[in-house]
Scaffold this motif. Structure first.
Motif, PDB file in Angstrom:
ATOM      1  N   ALA A 177      33.249  77.703  83.143  1.00 34.79           N
ATOM      2  CA  ALA A 177      34.682  77.481  82.929  1.00 34.79           C
ATOM      3  C   ALA A 177      35.448  77.660  84.235  1.00 34.79           C
ATOM      4  O   ALA A 177      36.215  78.616  84.403  1.00 34.79           O
ATOM      5  N   VAL A 178      35.253  76.711  85.137  1.00 41.56           N
ATOM      6  CA  VAL A 178      35.899  76.789  86.445  1.00 41.56           C
ATOM      7  C   VAL A 178      37.416  76.719  86.318  1.00 41.56           C
ATOM      8  O   VAL A 178      38.150  77.381  87.060  1.00 41.56           O
ATOM      9  N   GLY A 179      37.905  75.924  85.363  1.00 47.67           N
ATOM     10  CA  GLY A 179      39.344  75.792  85.206  1.00 47.67           C
ATOM     11  C   GLY A 179      40.023  77.107  84.918  1.00 47.67           C
ATOM     12  O   GLY A 179      41.097  77.415  85.467  1.00 47.67           O
ATOM     13  N   GLY A 180      39.421  77.921  84.043  1.00 46.67           N
ATOM     14  CA  GLY A 180      39.991  79.221  83.739  1.00 46.67           C
ATOM     15  C   GLY A 180      39.933  80.164  84.921  1.00 46.67           C
ATOM     16  O   GLY A 180      40.853  80.958  85.161  1.00 46.67           O
ATOM     17  N   GLN A 181      38.837  80.101  85.691  1.00 50.96           N
ATOM     18  CA  GLN A 181      38.720  80.942  86.883  1.00 50.96           C
ATOM     19  C   GLN A 181      39.819  80.616  87.888  1.00 50.96           C
ATOM     20  O   GLN A 181      40.417  81.504  88.487  1.00 50.96           O
ATOM     21  N   MET A 182      40.076  79.316  88.072  1.00 48.66           N
ATOM     22  CA  MET A 182      41.105  78.918  89.027  1.00 48.66           C
ATOM     23  C   MET A 182      42.481  79.410  88.593  1.00 48.66           C
ATOM     24  O   MET A 182      43.244  79.966  89.394  1.00 48.66           O
ATOM     25  N   MET A 183      42.817  79.215  87.320  1.00 48.61           N
ATOM     26  CA  MET A 183      44.163  79.574  86.863  1.00 48.61           C
ATOM     27  C   MET A 183      44.429  81.072  86.974  1.00 48.61           C
ATOM     28  O   MET A 183      45.562  81.485  87.198  1.00 48.61           O
ATOM     29  N   THR A 184      43.379  81.894  86.814  1.00 48.49           N
ATOM     30  CA  THR A 184      43.573  83.345  86.927  1.00 48.49           C
ATOM     31  C   THR A 184      43.299  83.851  88.330  1.00 48.49           C
ATOM     32  O   THR A 184      43.772  84.930  88.704  1.00 48.49           O
ATOM     33  N   GLY A 185      42.531  83.092  89.111  1.00 47.04           N
ATOM     34  CA  GLY A 185      42.183  83.545  90.457  1.00 47.04           C
ATOM     35  C   GLY A 185      43.169  83.154  91.527  1.00 47.04           C
ATOM     36  O   GLY A 185      43.506  83.953  92.412  1.00 47.04           O
ATOM     37  N   LEU A 186      43.681  81.923  91.462  1.00 45.19           N
ATOM     38  CA  LEU A 186      44.619  81.461  92.487  1.00 45.19           C
ATOM     39  C   LEU A 186      45.895  82.303  92.542  1.00 45.19           C
ATOM     40  O   LEU A 186      46.403  82.564  93.646  1.00 45.19           O
ATOM     41  N   PRO A 187      46.449  82.763  91.418  1.00 50.11           N
ATOM     42  CA  PRO A 187      47.609  83.656  91.516  1.00 50.11           C
ATOM     43  C   PRO A 187      47.298  84.956  92.262  1.00 50.11           C
ATOM     44  O   PRO A 187      48.142  85.471  93.006  1.00 50.11           O
ATOM     45  N   VAL A 188      46.088  85.493  92.069  1.00 50.75           N
ATOM     46  CA  VAL A 188      45.704  86.714  92.789  1.00 50.75           C
ATOM     47  C   VAL A 188      45.663  86.438  94.292  1.00 50.75           C
ATOM     48  O   VAL A 188      46.189  87.214  95.106  1.00 50.75           O
ATOM     49  N   LEU A 189      45.048  85.321  94.674  1.00 49.98           N
ATOM     50  CA  LEU A 189      44.980  84.978  96.097  1.00 49.98           C
ATOM     51  C   LEU A 189      46.376  84.746  96.669  1.00 49.98           C
ATOM     52  O   LEU A 189      46.644  85.086  97.824  1.00 49.98           O
ATOM     53  N   THR A 190      47.249  84.178  95.859  1.00 47.45           N
ATOM     54  CA  THR A 190      48.630  83.950  96.313  1.00 47.45           C
ATOM     55  C   THR A 190      49.322  85.273  96.614  1.00 47.45           C
ATOM     56  O   THR A 190      50.003  85.422  97.641  1.00 47.45           O
ATOM     57  N   ARG A 191      49.156  86.248  95.734  1.00 44.76           N
ATOM     58  CA  ARG A 191      49.792  87.555  95.967  1.00 44.76           C
ATOM     59  C   ARG A 191      49.204  88.245  97.191  1.00 44.76           C
ATOM     60  O   ARG A 191      49.916  88.894  97.961  1.00 44.76           O
ATOM     61  N   LEU A 192      47.911  88.100  97.392  1.00 41.19           N
ATOM     62  CA  LEU A 192      47.292  88.697  98.572  1.00 41.19           C
ATOM     63  C   LEU A 192      47.812  88.036  99.849  1.00 41.19           C
ATOM     64  O   LEU A 192      48.071  88.715 100.859  1.00 41.19           O
ATOM     65  N   ARG A 193      47.964  86.708  99.830  1.00 42.95           N
ATOM     66  CA  ARG A 193      48.518  86.010 100.995  1.00 42.95           C
ATOM     67  C   ARG A 193      49.943  86.492 101.284  1.00 42.95           C
ATOM     68  O   ARG A 193      50.335  86.648 102.443  1.00 42.95           O
ATOM     69  N   ARG A 194      50.699  86.724 100.218  1.00 40.32           N
ATOM     70  CA  ARG A 194      52.078  87.182 100.394  1.00 40.32           C
ATOM     71  C   ARG A 194      52.109  88.607 100.962  1.00 40.32           C
ATOM     72  O   ARG A 194      52.901  88.920 101.846  1.00 40.32           O
ATOM     73  N   THR A 195      51.233  89.477 100.442  1.00 41.99           N
ATOM     74  CA  THR A 195      51.187  90.867 100.913  1.00 41.99           C
ATOM     75  C   THR A 195      50.781  90.935 102.382  1.00 41.99           C
ATOM     76  O   THR A 195      51.335  91.731 103.159  1.00 41.99           O
ATOM     77  N   PHE A 196      49.822  90.100 102.765  1.00 44.56           N
ATOM     78  CA  PHE A 196      49.319  90.121 104.141  1.00 44.56           C
ATOM     79  C   PHE A 196      49.773  88.857 104.874  1.00 44.56           C
ATOM     80  O   PHE A 196      48.976  88.167 105.514  1.00 44.56           O
ATOM     81  N   ALA A 197      51.034  88.569 104.777  1.00 48.83           N
ATOM     82  CA  ALA A 197      51.593  87.352 105.381  1.00 48.83           C
ATOM     83  C   ALA A 197      51.262  87.282 106.865  1.00 48.83           C
ATOM     84  O   ALA A 197      51.457  88.245 107.616  1.00 48.83           O
ATOM     85  N   GLY A 198      50.758  86.133 107.288  1.00 44.75           N
ATOM     86  CA  GLY A 198      50.417  85.918 108.686  1.00 44.75           C
ATOM     87  C   GLY A 198      49.057  86.452 109.088  1.00 44.75           C
ATOM     88  O   GLY A 198      48.613  86.237 110.225  1.00 44.75           O
ATOM     89  N   LYS A 199      48.370  87.143 108.174  1.00 48.76           N
ATOM     90  CA  LYS A 199      47.076  87.738 108.507  1.00 48.76           C
ATOM     91  C   LYS A 199      45.925  87.150 107.687  1.00 48.76           C
ATOM     92  O   LYS A 199      44.780  87.551 107.853  1.00 48.76           O
ATOM     93  N   VAL A 200      46.259  86.211 106.794  1.00 43.89           N
ATOM     94  CA  VAL A 200      45.247  85.570 105.961  1.00 43.89           C
ATOM     95  C   VAL A 200      45.348  84.062 106.136  1.00 43.89           C
ATOM     96  O   VAL A 200      46.441  83.498 106.075  1.00 43.89           O
ATOM     97  N   ALA A 201      44.212  83.418 106.377  1.00 42.86           N
ATOM     98  CA  ALA A 201      44.152  81.958 106.447  1.00 42.86           C
ATOM     99  C   ALA A 201      43.204  81.463 105.356  1.00 42.86           C
ATOM    100  O   ALA A 201      42.181  82.095 105.068  1.00 42.86           O
ATOM    101  N   VAL A 202      43.545  80.336 104.737  1.00 42.65           N
ATOM    102  CA  VAL A 202      42.759  79.774 103.645  1.00 42.65           C
ATOM    103  C   VAL A 202      41.995  78.566 104.178  1.00 42.65           C
ATOM    104  O   VAL A 202      42.602  77.592 104.661  1.00 42.65           O
ATOM    105  N   TRP A 203      40.680  78.621 104.070  1.00 36.13           N
ATOM    106  CA  TRP A 203      39.826  77.507 104.500  1.00 36.13           C
ATOM    107  C   TRP A 203      39.658  76.526 103.347  1.00 36.13           C
ATOM    108  O   TRP A 203      39.489  76.938 102.208  1.00 36.13           O
ATOM    109  N   PRO A 204      39.737  75.208 103.605  1.00 37.39           N
ATOM    110  CA  PRO A 204      39.873  74.564 104.914  1.00 37.39           C
ATOM    111  C   PRO A 204      41.296  74.084 105.195  1.00 37.39           C
ATOM    112  O   PRO A 204      41.496  73.173 105.989  1.00 37.39           O
ATOM    113  N   PHE A 205      42.281  74.698 104.535  1.00 37.88           N
ATOM    114  CA  PHE A 205      43.660  74.211 104.655  1.00 37.88           C
ATOM    115  C   PHE A 205      44.369  74.731 105.903  1.00 37.88           C
ATOM    116  O   PHE A 205      45.349  74.127 106.344  1.00 37.88           O
ATOM    117  N   GLU A 206      43.914  75.871 106.432  1.00 38.45           N
ATOM    118  CA  GLU A 206      44.610  76.501 107.547  1.00 38.45           C
ATOM    119  C   GLU A 206      43.625  76.831 108.668  1.00 38.45           C
ATOM    120  O   GLU A 206      42.417  76.962 108.436  1.00 38.45           O
TER     121      GLU A 206
END
Length: 691
Positions: A177-206
């Motif tokens: 169930a990849v779809g469910g993993q994405m919907m619950t996982g991407l918000p977590v990664l978003t919050r982590l990116r916000r907490t560590f702004a400028g210190k996290v890069a997402v491959w292969p987008f950045e």
């Protein structure tokens, strides 16, 4: 591009799974300096996992360690989906879109309802499918019946041959169930990116120029079934993190060099970019690209020593059956040796010291012999006939040799002085009851069996013999004695390697030969993993078209260390197959034997339970001259004559006769060296490797 720490997370979109570690839950593992940090960690829900990720990133940033953090769900959706929801192709904007709408707690989340709402925007028949709840959800079908998606079923990366078997991000429930993993996982990664702004890069987008990189990884791309008794998710996060940590920096950089602006990519799947610019002509088969170095022998040995563990189980066997086996536990004496005081010679025993001068003592009737003790007490001033090994009777603590005694009229006469206790053995003077006799990891010798028996040890805890599967690869090989057609050669490696394993104290498992066919080799490796504790192959360990061993090990997440600065010995592949270590040896018999002695022998010993055994060498004057360039460690076939080390006339790796001619190896260190006759060189006899 280099990283100091590697972590892998296996995500779950399900509810709290309870305190007991289980499958289909969240697992993570961290590897620092090539070693797993306390093994895989279990999380019963996403709140705990998110806090752990927050702490991990904080720790690594504060320690100034670059962290590569992998997740097992897609970072992007098929082309067009981001713009349809957010008005932009930016995948990270889509992450934020989900973060604003997902409601998540340890016991429940709204992923199915949100999938239904999204589907209703596009007619109610897709792109998401599989309602995993018991209640009906408007717009989200239970199955793919009457299903229609306005977007591609799969991302471009999932159409690659390597990604066969991957799951669609539109599937919300069930196995994969990849779809469910994405919907619950991407918000977590978003919050982590916000907490560590400028210190996290997402491959292969950045651009990966930050302290932390988020990377999409699909463990099943390279890993098969977990070893028996281990939870697959837990084992996979550990193996992925270890594999990344052991990957040469240039290989990792190559895997990360992809472009996927919207959909994302899976680490390890090639984009097959054309690269036809020829390298500079160097005419050196050991040459590497500029700035890339060979892995030194000591570093490769260190990696093996750190990562391998004992794989053999313990059993208890009678002392008569344990010669050559490896002790599984320390052994303590059950009885003293000698068990009681006894005489060391044939002679006459009495009590106390004898002063200087002539001594005359009356003899008691009887005698003491080994196994036939004297039944009585020897009175003071009297002597008793005693034989070697006899237990000292009461009233006897000193023995005079029979050669120094005159016997007449039931008396003995001899000259003193004689110290008290002369010619006797104390009880336990060799080994006392309860003493440590032999330590775990020792390979038992005939002398050890004598010691164990003498101290009353009847049943001995030993390791089961390490099973080593031996396999030769190559279309050109035929069995010795067969009819060789043009281009064919006899398989010299397998008889040699099987004999080496046997002489070293391991149990060889002959897997025969396989042609240069990847699927046939895959099947044979699968069979080997079920029959043996370790697999040793010869041939196919380089990076050519027909080098299928190294290719399969790369697919399986092998630790790829074949660029080792060793001569002879290139190539050498070290990896894992179905949880079983694999030594991919060169096809050349000379290189295969040298690599077996230098790398496989100590590693096999460690896995067998006897610890890491360094070969014992000694310095001898050279009977040869040689100039050596810096950069590689060299091993020359050698023997000792008249106290000097001779080397075989040719260093050619194809000269098999030199292996038989030699009695050991001369090791020449990594740096430059000009050896002249008489200079000291290190000679390692074959016997140091257990041969």
């Amino acid at each position: 591009m280099g990283f100091d720490s590697f972590a892998m997370v296996d995500w779950s979109s399900g509810n709290d799974t309870g305190p007991r570690p289980r499958k289909d839950a969240i697992w993570a593992c961290v590897v620092r300096q090539g070693k797993a940090d306390e093994g895989p960690t279990y999380f019963r829900n996403r709140e705990l996992a998110e806090q752990w990720l927050l702490d991990l990133i904080t720790t690594e940033i504060e320690a100034e360690r670059r962290l590569c953090l992998g997740f097992d769900f897609p970072f992007g959706y098929p082309k067009g989906f981001a713009r349809a929801l957010t008005g932009s192709d930016d995948p990270l904007g889509l992450w934020e879109w989900f973060e604003h709408r997902i409601e998540d707690s340890p016991k429940a989340n709204n992923r199915f309802d949100l999938a239904g709402e999204i589907n209703c925007r596009f007619g109610g028949k897709g792109p998401f499918w599989f309602n995993g709840l018991k209640r009906k959800i408007n717009g989200l079908p239970k199955t793919k019946a009457d299903y229609h998606s306005p977007f591609p079923e799969r991302r471009s990366v999932e159409l690659a041959p390597e990604a066969k078997g991957s799951f669609s991000c539109w599937q919300m429930g069930g196995a994969g169930a990849v779809g469910g993993q994405m919907m619950t996982g991407l918000p977590v990664l978003t919050r982590l990116r916000r907490t560590f702004a400028g210190k996290v890069a997402v491959w292969p987008f950045e651009v990966l120029d930050t302290p932390v990189a988020f990377v999409e990884i699909w463990p099943s791309l390279t890993l098969g079934a977990a070893p028996e008794g281990r939870i697959k998710d837990a084992w996979q996060v550990e193996q992925v993190a270890l594999s990344l940590a052991g990957m040469p920096i240039q290989d990792l950089a190559r895997h990360l060099n992809v472009s996927a602006a919207e959909e994302g990519w899976i680490l390890g799947v090639s984009q097959r970019k054309p690269n036809i610019a020829p390298p500079p002509l160097r005419n050196d088969c050991f040459a590497l690209p500029a700035g890339v170095n060979w892995t030194p022998v000591d570093e490769a040995l260190g990696l093996l020593r750190e990562r391998l563990t004992v794989v053999t189980a313990a059993e208890s066997l009678p002392v008569m059956q344990v010669s050559g086996r490896i002790l599984a536990d320390d052994v303590f004496a059950k009885r003293s040796n000698p068990p009681q005081p006894n005489t060391a010679v044939d002679g006459y025993g009495f009590a106390g010291a004898a002063p200087e001068g002539a001594q005359v003592m009356p003899l008691c009737d009887g005698r003491a012999a080994a196994g036939i003790p004297f039944d009585g007490v020897v009175p003071g001033g009297h002597a008793l006939r005693v034989l070697t090994g006899a237990a000292l009777p009461a009233g006897v603590d000193t023995v005079i040799l029979e050669e120094d005694v005159t016997v007449q009229d039931n008396h003995i006469a001899f000259h003193g002085p004689l110290k008290q206790g002369a010619n006797t053995r104390r009880a336990g003077e060799d080994v006392a009851e309860g003493d440590l006799v032999l330590t775990a990891g020792r390979r038992l010798t005939p002398a050890d069996l004598a010691l164990l028996s003498a101290t009353g040890v009847a049943d001995v805890p030993v390791r089961k013999t390490l099973r080593v599967a031996v396999l030769s690869t190559g279309d050109e090989l035929i069995e010795p004695g067969g009819t060789a057609n043009p281009g064919q050669i006899y398989d010299a490696n397998r008889p040699m390697l099987i004999a080496l394993m046997d002489r070293m104290g391991f149990q060889p498992v002959d897997l025969g030969r396989v042609p240069d066919d990847r699927e046939t080799l895959r099947d044979r490796l699968n069979s080997a993993a079920k029959q043996a504790d370790v697999i040793v192959t010869s041939g196919g360990a380089s990076a050519g078209d027909e080098d299928h061993v190294s290719a399969l090990l790369r697919e399986a997440g092998a630790m790829q260390e074949w660029r080792i600065a060793l001569k002879p010995g290139r190539p050498l592949a070290l990896g894992m197959w179905e949880g079983v270590p694999v030594f991919g040896l060169p096809g050349n018999p000379v290189a295969a034997m040298v690599c077996t002695l230098i790398f496989a022998r100590p590693a096999l010993g460690l896995m067998a339970g006897e610890g890491w055994q360094e070969p014992q060498g000694f310095d001898l004057p050279a009977a040869f001259e040689k100039r050596k360039k810096p950069g590689r460690r060299e091993y020359l076939r050698a023997r000792v004559r008249n106290g000097r080390a001779e080397v075989f006339a040719s260093e050619g790796s194809g000269r098999i006769s030199g292996l038989s001619w030699a009695e050991g190896l001369v090791e020449i260190e990594d740096g430059a060296r000009h050896i002249k006759p008489g200079d000291l060189v290190r000679f390692i006899p074959y016997s140091s490797f257990g041969l």
